[in-house]
Design a protein around this motif. Structure first.
Motif, PDB file in Angstrom:
ATOM      1  N   VAL A   1       0.822  -1.318  -0.192  1.00  0.00           N
ATOM      2  CA  VAL A   1       0.019   0.025   0.153  1.00  0.00           C
ATOM      3  C   VAL A   1       1.092   1.415  -0.083  1.00  0.00           C
ATOM      4  O   VAL A   1       1.413   1.652   0.906  1.00  0.00           O
ATOM      5  N   PRO A   2       0.918   1.903  -1.100  1.00  0.00           N
ATOM      6  CA  PRO A   2       2.130   2.995  -1.151  1.00  0.00           C
ATOM      7  C   PRO A   2       1.799   3.994  -0.342  1.00  0.00           C
ATOM      8  O   PRO A   2       0.470   4.551  -0.081  1.00  0.00           O
ATOM      9  N   GLU A   3       2.698   5.096  -0.035  1.00  0.00           N
ATOM     10  CA  GLU A   3       2.615   6.268   0.618  1.00  0.00           C
ATOM     11  C   GLU A   3       1.918   7.083  -0.245  1.00  0.00           C
ATOM     12  O   GLU A   3       2.198   7.049  -1.470  1.00  0.00           O
ATOM     13  N   GLY A   4       1.179   8.262   0.225  1.00  0.00           N
ATOM     14  CA  GLY A   4       1.112   9.375  -0.853  1.00  0.00           C
ATOM     15  C   GLY A   4      -0.234   9.564  -1.121  1.00  0.00           C
ATOM     16  O   GLY A   4      -0.921  10.579  -1.806  1.00  0.00           O
ATOM     17  N   MET A   5      -1.360   8.481  -0.782  1.00  0.00           N
ATOM     18  CA  MET A   5      -2.607   8.518  -1.422  1.00  0.00           C
ATOM     19  C   MET A   5      -3.480   8.939  -0.202  1.00  0.00           C
ATOM     20  O   MET A   5      -3.237   8.621   0.836  1.00  0.00           O
ATOM     21  N   LYS A   6      -4.281  10.066  -0.646  1.00  0.00           N
ATOM     22  CA  LYS A   6      -5.247  10.652   0.571  1.00  0.00           C
ATOM     23  C   LYS A   6      -6.749  10.341   0.206  1.00  0.00           C
ATOM     24  O   LYS A   6      -6.960  10.665  -0.991  1.00  0.00           O
ATOM     25  N   TYR A   7      -7.262  10.339   1.273  1.00  0.00           N
ATOM     26  CA  TYR A   7      -9.077  10.234   0.864  1.00  0.00           C
ATOM     27  C   TYR A   7      -9.070  11.914   0.649  1.00  0.00           C
ATOM     28  O   TYR A   7      -8.545  12.791   0.905  1.00  0.00           O
ATOM     29  N   SER A   8     -10.541  12.042   0.634  1.00  0.00           N
ATOM     30  CA  SER A   8     -10.972  13.308   0.342  1.00  0.00           C
ATOM     31  C   SER A   8     -11.209  14.068   1.641  1.00  0.00           C
ATOM     32  O   SER A   8     -11.006  15.239   1.611  1.00  0.00           O
ATOM     33  N   THR A   9     -10.887  13.351   2.794  1.00  0.00           N
ATOM     34  CA  THR A   9     -10.771  13.903   4.181  1.00  0.00           C
ATOM     35  C   THR A   9      -9.469  14.616   4.298  1.00  0.00           C
ATOM     36  O   THR A   9      -9.163  15.066   5.482  1.00  0.00           O
ATOM     37  N   GLY A  10      -8.332  14.139   3.377  1.00  0.00           N
ATOM     38  CA  GLY A  10      -7.091  14.456   3.838  1.00  0.00           C
ATOM     39  C   GLY A  10      -6.106  13.487   4.346  1.00  0.00           C
ATOM     40  O   GLY A  10      -4.915  13.540   4.413  1.00  0.00           O
ATOM     41  N   GLU A  11      -6.890  12.421   4.920  1.00  0.00           N
ATOM     42  CA  GLU A  11      -6.360  11.312   5.758  1.00  0.00           C
ATOM     43  C   GLU A  11      -5.299  10.611   4.742  1.00  0.00           C
ATOM     44  O   GLU A  11      -5.958  10.341   3.713  1.00  0.00           O
ATOM     45  N   GLN A  12      -4.109   9.867   4.899  1.00  0.00           N
ATOM     46  CA  GLN A  12      -3.538   9.017   4.186  1.00  0.00           C
ATOM     47  C   GLN A  12      -4.237   7.678   4.238  1.00  0.00           C
ATOM     48  O   GLN A  12      -4.614   7.300   5.284  1.00  0.00           O
ATOM     49  N   VAL A  13      -3.997   6.945   3.036  1.00  0.00           N
ATOM     50  CA  VAL A  13      -4.533   5.709   2.968  1.00  0.00           C
ATOM     51  C   VAL A  13      -3.494   4.756   3.540  1.00  0.00           C
ATOM     52  O   VAL A  13      -2.172   4.725   3.183  1.00  0.00           O
ATOM     53  N   GLU A  14      -3.788   3.705   4.394  1.00  0.00           N
ATOM     54  CA  GLU A  14      -2.863   2.850   5.346  1.00  0.00           C
ATOM     55  C   GLU A  14      -3.089   1.634   4.960  1.00  0.00           C
ATOM     56  O   GLU A  14      -4.424   1.329   4.847  1.00  0.00           O
ATOM     57  N   PRO A  15      -2.175   0.796   5.285  1.00  0.00           N
ATOM     58  CA  PRO A  15      -2.259  -0.536   5.375  1.00  0.00           C
ATOM     59  C   PRO A  15      -3.544  -1.024   6.194  1.00  0.00           C
ATOM     60  O   PRO A  15      -4.155  -2.193   5.738  1.00  0.00           O
ATOM     61  N   GLU A  16      -3.518  -0.534   7.276  1.00  0.00           N
ATOM     62  CA  GLU A  16      -4.532  -0.680   8.272  1.00  0.00           C
ATOM     63  C   GLU A  16      -5.972  -0.594   7.650  1.00  0.00           C
ATOM     64  O   GLU A  16      -7.041  -1.216   7.918  1.00  0.00           O
ATOM     65  N   ASP A  17      -6.220   0.425   6.831  1.00  0.00           N
ATOM     66  CA  ASP A  17      -7.543   0.573   6.119  1.00  0.00           C
ATOM     67  C   ASP A  17      -7.902  -0.576   5.200  1.00  0.00           C
ATOM     68  O   ASP A  17      -8.787  -0.969   5.137  1.00  0.00           O
ATOM     69  N   VAL A  18      -6.647  -1.038   4.507  1.00  0.00           N
ATOM     70  CA  VAL A  18      -7.137  -2.145   3.319  1.00  0.00           C
ATOM     71  C   VAL A  18      -7.518  -3.435   4.189  1.00  0.00           C
ATOM     72  O   VAL A  18      -8.395  -3.921   3.908  1.00  0.00           O
ATOM     73  N   VAL A  19      -6.563  -3.674   5.155  1.00  0.00           N
ATOM     74  CA  VAL A  19      -7.181  -4.883   5.790  1.00  0.00           C
ATOM     75  C   VAL A  19      -8.432  -4.807   6.751  1.00  0.00           C
ATOM     76  O   VAL A  19      -9.242  -5.665   6.579  1.00  0.00           O
TER      77      VAL A  19
ATOM     78  N   SER B   1      -6.691 -14.930   7.360  1.00  0.00           N
ATOM     79  CA  SER B   1      -6.124 -13.801   8.261  1.00  0.00           C
ATOM     80  C   SER B   1      -5.248 -12.831   7.481  1.00  0.00           C
ATOM     81  O   SER B   1      -4.920 -13.258   6.427  1.00  0.00           O
ATOM     82  N   MET B   2      -4.965 -12.006   8.198  1.00  0.00           N
ATOM     83  CA  MET B   2      -4.376 -10.794   7.423  1.00  0.00           C
ATOM     84  C   MET B   2      -3.290 -10.216   8.403  1.00  0.00           C
ATOM     85  O   MET B   2      -3.389  -9.947   9.615  1.00  0.00           O
ATOM     86  N   ASP B   3      -2.030  -9.976   7.811  1.00  0.00           N
ATOM     87  CA  ASP B   3      -0.685  -9.158   8.516  1.00  0.00           C
ATOM     88  C   ASP B   3      -0.105  -8.088   7.862  1.00  0.00           C
ATOM     89  O   ASP B   3      -0.470  -8.058   6.624  1.00  0.00           O
ATOM     90  N   ILE B   4       0.494  -7.436   8.748  1.00  0.00           N
ATOM     91  CA  ILE B   4       0.947  -5.983   8.174  1.00  0.00           C
ATOM     92  C   ILE B   4       2.168  -5.923   8.443  1.00  0.00           C
ATOM     93  O   ILE B   4       2.561  -5.914   9.870  1.00  0.00           O
ATOM     94  N   ASP B   5       3.103  -5.589   7.594  1.00  0.00           N
ATOM     95  CA  ASP B   5       4.624  -5.333   8.086  1.00  0.00           C
ATOM     96  C   ASP B   5       5.070  -4.061   7.187  1.00  0.00           C
ATOM     97  O   ASP B   5       5.266  -4.159   6.033  1.00  0.00           O
ATOM     98  N   GLY B   6       5.042  -2.944   7.991  1.00  0.00           N
ATOM     99  CA  GLY B   6       5.296  -1.904   7.218  1.00  0.00           C
ATOM    100  C   GLY B   6       4.220  -1.440   6.372  1.00  0.00           C
ATOM    101  O   GLY B   6       3.069  -1.155   6.975  1.00  0.00           O
ATOM    102  N   ARG B   7       4.395  -1.283   5.033  1.00  0.00           N
ATOM    103  CA  ARG B   7       3.419  -1.155   4.055  1.00  0.00           C
ATOM    104  C   ARG B   7       2.979  -2.180   3.424  1.00  0.00           C
ATOM    105  O   ARG B   7       2.132  -2.136   2.539  1.00  0.00           O
ATOM    106  N   GLN B   8       3.348  -3.322   3.764  1.00  0.00           N
ATOM    107  CA  GLN B   8       3.145  -4.528   3.137  1.00  0.00           C
ATOM    108  C   GLN B   8       2.028  -5.413   3.780  1.00  0.00           C
ATOM    109  O   GLN B   8       2.116  -5.634   5.108  1.00  0.00           O
ATOM    110  N   VAL B   9       0.964  -5.878   3.055  1.00  0.00           N
ATOM    111  CA  VAL B   9       0.002  -6.699   3.939  1.00  0.00           C
ATOM    112  C   VAL B   9      -0.027  -8.194   3.049  1.00  0.00           C
ATOM    113  O   VAL B   9       0.238  -8.309   2.028  1.00  0.00           O
ATOM    114  N   THR B  10       0.046  -9.204   4.327  1.00  0.00           N
ATOM    115  CA  THR B  10       0.093 -10.388   3.680  1.00  0.00           C
ATOM    116  C   THR B  10      -1.389 -10.954   3.972  1.00  0.00           C
ATOM    117  O   THR B  10      -1.839 -11.063   4.906  1.00  0.00           O
ATOM    118  N   LEU B  11      -1.704 -11.608   2.953  1.00  0.00           N
ATOM    119  CA  LEU B  11      -3.208 -12.479   3.006  1.00  0.00           C
ATOM    120  C   LEU B  11      -2.963 -13.852   3.330  1.00  0.00           C
ATOM    121  O   LEU B  11      -2.173 -14.476   2.468  1.00  0.00           O
TER     122      LEU B  11
END
Length: 526
Positions: A101-119, A140-150
């Motif tokens: 989940v790359p950095e720099g993507m923002k919702y219309s609210t201004g918040e950044q899209v985080e790996p936790e959001d995807v999970v 199950s799903m894990d997060i390591d930095g910006r990487q998500v594992t399914l």
């Protein structure tokens, strides 16, 4: 002929990724260089029922404006491409999948899209979505930095489709944690190119008004524009009468009609100020025969019927609103097999001479000269269940079959009763329709007749094997094998695909329709 959209066995999908360009904010209809100044887009679409696509069992065509799928499906390669998420990879055993989940993507609210959001979003879908079975292999799903594992119970190819088609979207975890499901429907802010306007965003039963998300970024390699949309605002109107839609498109008050009815298509096809795009979502209309009936118990009779249908003639009668089909898995479906299509076309279609020979050999003769064959005192006659609002092609097909000695009596009933009668084995033959862009769900649902000779444990095991095969080329080979299994008993006959069209004002650029009928939004501009 009216295009029929049926929500049968969850085989329903409206394309999330279509849009176009609009009129000036002041209502003028710009021409020439003035078009570059257009900041507003006006669309006629199906009704919108909410922003949380996870909770919906159907979506309108322009829904992709406000909610982007994690990945983009590439119909040319049969593989996932980057979109919001990147670097998709599956382990050799098919038990884990990873992505970033790359950095720099923002919702219309201004918040950044985080790996936790995807999970959190995937987990939300598993809990509320009517399509959750399509990715329920995610244990199950894990997060390591910006990487998500399914972590998967098993690999399933249909999971890939859901991650690309807009049935899985990305919503801020904070909103998922703090809003009820009812509040999420119109109160959430999915990650997308546009967001609901704060004032008069949703006008119930009438329209939605959207504003551009200037923080939008994606990594889709199939588009040129990977940033915010080209229009500042978008108005999406729905429940608009057909005549009004067409007239407003002609005079420039509307820029795009997402889905045309047949009468609209025929009216607009010669209008030089309008562009028509074939945005047909993969579908198949087919003919199922009851092998327990006296007429169709003989496979040679079933073969003869298959060979007697002239699909090109049906296409002409439908004035180009259908396309001939020679396979249950239509040409634009994932893992389509050209070999299976070629086999059916060569051996089970367009051969009336062979059809009559087969009927002769089966003992069906026209002894009284009335054009209808008989055997043992019984006519070669059957009843075919047709849809109440679609009998033109049924009548044409009855005429074709009469040429070789079949009497096809048409009984037009509501579509749901067609399926009910076939499912309960109370029929001779009937029309059926499936629409889906990947093959597994088609294979799972095509046997409405539960007693059909091919509906076996071996068949279902082969479907499961195809779904759990990681290599796309190997999966295509299994799809071919499954289609040959369907053809073996000749109780299901593919006839045609119903075509769908989108209409826009001429001059629209970036309307790049992909091979499966989807059209990414990103590049559209005047």
């Amino acid at each position: 002929m009216k295009k029929k959209l049926l929500a049968v066995c969850l085989i329903f999908a409206m394309i999330f990724t279509m849009a176009a360009c609009g009129s000036n904010d002041d209502g003028d209809k710009p021409t020439g260089d003035d078009q570059t100044a257009k900041t507003n887009l006006t669309i006629i679409d199906g009704e919108w029922y909410g922003l949380d696509a996870f909770q919906l069992d159907e979506t309108a065509g322009a829904g992709g404006l406000v909610a982007s799928a994690p990945f983009q499906w590439n119909p040319e390669t049969n593989e996932l491409e980057d979109n919001v998420c990147t670097d998709w990879a599956v382990s050799e055993d098919g038990k884990t999948a990873t992505f970033n989940v790359p950095e720099g993507m923002k919702y219309s609210t201004g918040e950044q899209v985080e790996p936790e959001d995807v999970v959190a979003s995937i987990q939300h879908g598993l809990e509320v979505s009517p399509y959750a079975d399509g990715y329920s292999n995610i244990e199950s799903m894990d997060i390591d930095g910006r990487q998500v594992t399914l972590h998967l119970s098993q690999y399933r190819s249909d999971m890939n489709y859901y991650l690309c088609a807009g049935f899985v979207i990305i919503i801020d975890k904070d909103e998922l944690d703090n809003m009820s499901n009812d509040e999420l429907m119109w109160g959430c802010h999915p990650y997308g190119m546009y967001a609901l306007a704060e004032e008069n965003g949703y006008v119930s039963g009438s329209e939605v008004n959207l504003v551009r998300n200037d923080g939008f970024v994606c990594a889709n390699p199939l588009v040129e524009n990977k940033g915010p949309g080209h229009f500042e605002t978008v108005k999406v109107r729905f429940n608009v009468e057909e005549f009004t839609q067409t007239e407003e498109l002609k005079n420039g008050d509307v820029d795009l009609i997402m889905s045309l009815e047949s009468d609209q298509y025929l009216e607009l096809q010669d209008d030089v100020s309008i562009s028509l795009l074939n945005t047909t979502y993969p579908n198949i209309t087919y003919f199922e025969m009851n092998t327990d009936s006296p007429v169709f118990s003989d496979i040679n009779v079933r073969k003869a019927l298959a060979m007697s249908i002239d699909r090109d003639s049906l296409t002409e009668i439908a004035e180009g609103l259908v396309a001939p089909a020679y396979s249950m898995i239509y040409d634009s479906v994932q893992n389509f097999s050209q070999e299976a299509k070629d086999y059916f076309e060569k051996n089970l279609s367009n051969n009336k001479e062979e059809a009559m020979k087969l009927l002769d050999e089966a003992g069906w003769k026209d002894s009284d000269g009335d054009g209808i064959r008989e055997k043992d005192g019984e006519k070669l006659s059957f009843t075919w269940y047709a849809w109440t609002d679609d009998t033109t092609l049924a009548q044409a097909m009855a005429t074709q079959l009469l040429e070789v000695g079949f009497e096809m009596n048409i009984e037009a009933i509501d579509w749901n009763y067609v399926y009910e009668n076939i499912n309960s084995d109370d029929y001779d033959a009937g029309i059926e329709w499936l629409s889906w862009a990947e093959p597994i769900l088609v294979f799972q649902c095509c046997y409405y007749d539960q007693n059909a000779p091919g509906n076996t444990d071996e068949y279902n095991a082969l479907v499961e094997k195809a779904a759990t095969t990681v290599d796309p080329d190997e999966r295509t080979e299994l799809v071919e094998e499954l289609q040959m299994h369907l053809f073996e008993n000749v109780n299901m006959i593919p006839m045609y695909a119903q075509l769908s069209f989108t209409a826009s004002k001429a001059g629209l650029k970036g309307c790049n329709v992909l091979g499966d009928g989807t059209m990414p939004l990103n590049d559209l501009a005047y």
